[in-house]
Enzyme design. Structure first.
Site, PDB file in Angstrom:
ATOM      1  N   ASP A 117       0.851  -1.191  -0.034  1.00 10.87           N
ATOM      2  CA  ASP A 117      -0.201   0.134   0.143  1.00 10.87           C
ATOM      3  C   ASP A 117       0.927   1.451  -0.064  1.00 10.87           C
ATOM      4  OD1 ASP A 117      -3.042   0.551   0.264  1.00 10.87           O
ATOM      5  OD2 ASP A 117      -2.087   1.966   1.683  1.00 10.87           O
ATOM      6  N   ASP A 248      -7.922  -7.805  -4.693  1.00  9.93           N
ATOM      7  CA  ASP A 248      -7.437  -6.654  -4.075  1.00  9.93           C
ATOM      8  C   ASP A 248      -8.534  -5.792  -4.825  1.00  9.93           C
ATOM      9  OD1 ASP A 248      -6.655  -4.298  -2.830  1.00  9.93           O
ATOM     10  OD2 ASP A 248      -4.557  -4.583  -3.523  1.00  9.93           O
ATOM     11  N   HIS A 276      -5.781  -7.471  -0.398  1.00 10.11           N
ATOM     12  CA  HIS A 276      -4.813  -6.696  -0.091  1.00 10.11           C
ATOM     13  C   HIS A 276      -3.842  -6.779   0.742  1.00 10.11           C
ATOM     14  CE1 HIS A 276      -3.380  -2.444  -0.695  1.00 10.11           C
ATOM     15  NE2 HIS A 276      -3.365  -2.335   0.634  1.00 10.11           N
TER      16      HIS A 276
END
Length: 298
Positions: A117, A248, A276
């Site tokens: 991320d 994701d 994710h």
């Protein structure tokens, strides 16, 4: 800048599932950054995104610390780190500067960066500025280039930066309560105890300011992201392990393919049934690949 005496751990933090010693570092902006530093050997630095904290990496660190030095900070405004009253401290560039200051303080060399991320651009900002101190990359569902022309990101950024999005994040802990469960494929891994550790790390509307700030910078930090991408030659030839969850809601196969097109020395492990947060969803499946990658590139 210094290491601080650790304050008392909060009562809600379980020693059973987060059995690590807490340390604190005073950043150049004057805030106390929480981090864990476990084990010895080549350093593996894990950098989280939104809305998580070092807790996300607990399974990996419990295994890896027997062979490696595992470092995992909480960005300012997340986890057990301090909150700031200055919005500028929540820009991704500021998070990158704070992480770099911590790695300087800890004299981290030959680092393996584990990136997910927002941890991707934050860590790769360090890699492009200090390529001699980064040995390998582990890239999991992240990016580091401008996405201001991609409707997938523009719409999400626009909504979350709107008054309604900000209200939901700050008043209803929307990222933890709704986005986090949506981003994993196996909802059962987010047990009540695990969710409590994410909720308690963002306890009040005021404490969620950093969480609320990140979405606007998906588009708003395009110039900074472009500067990292333009400098990708500083890190694109380093050995890279790509671990990718295909369910994701944020990063797609499109982003994985871009990494594959730009990296010179990589191996890929696809997790078609995961989302994710691979360190939450599939640590027991990731760890053999990670150990083998570390050995192969030793």
């Amino acid at each position: 800048m210094s290491q601080s005496v650790s304050p008392a751990r909060p009562a809600w933090l379980s020693d059973a599932i987060y059995p690590f010693e807490s340390s604190f570092f005073t950043t150049p902006s004057g805030h106390e950054m929480h981090y864990i530093d476990e084990g010895a050997g080549e350093p593996i630095v894990s950098l989280h995104g939104n809305p998580t904290w070092s807790f996300e990496f607990r399974h990996l660190i419990r295994d890896l610390r027997s062979q490696y030095r595992c470092i995992a900070p909480d960005h300012i405004g997340f986890g057990l780190s301090a909150r700031s009253q200055r919005p500028a401290d929540y820009r991704p560039e500021a998070h990158a500067d704070a992480a770099a200051a911590l790695l300087d303080h800890l004299d981290v060399q030959d680092a393996t960066l584990y990136l997910v991320d927002w941890g991707g651009p934050i860590g790769l900002d360090f890699a492009r500025k200090h390529p001699e101190r980064v040995k390998r990359l582990v890239i999991t569902n992240t990016w580091c280039w401008p996405v201001g022309r991609d409707p997938h990101y523009v719409m999400f950024s626009f909504f979350m930066a709107s008054w309604l999005g900000q209200y939901l994040i700050k008043r209803h802990n929307f990222f933890v309560n709704r986005v986090l469960p949506m981003a994993v494929a196996s909802k059962e891994i987010l047990t009540a105890e695990v969710m409590a550790h994410y909720r308690n790390a963002q306890p009040t509307p005021e404490a969620r300011a950093a969480c609320a700030a990140f979405p606007r910078y998906i588009v708003g930090a395009s110039d900074w992201l472009e500067s990292i991408w333009e400098d990708r030659a500083a890190f694109s030839a380093k050995p890279a392990l790509l671990l990718w969850g295909f369910k994701d809601i944020a990063f797609r196969e499109k982003e994985l393919n871009r990494w594959k097109a730009e990296l010179a020395d990589f191996e890929v492990h696809e997790f078609r049934d995961c989302g994710h947060f691979l360190a939450e969803e599939a640590p027991e499946r990731m760890l053999p690949a990670l150990h083998a990658f570390m050995e192969r590139t030793r």
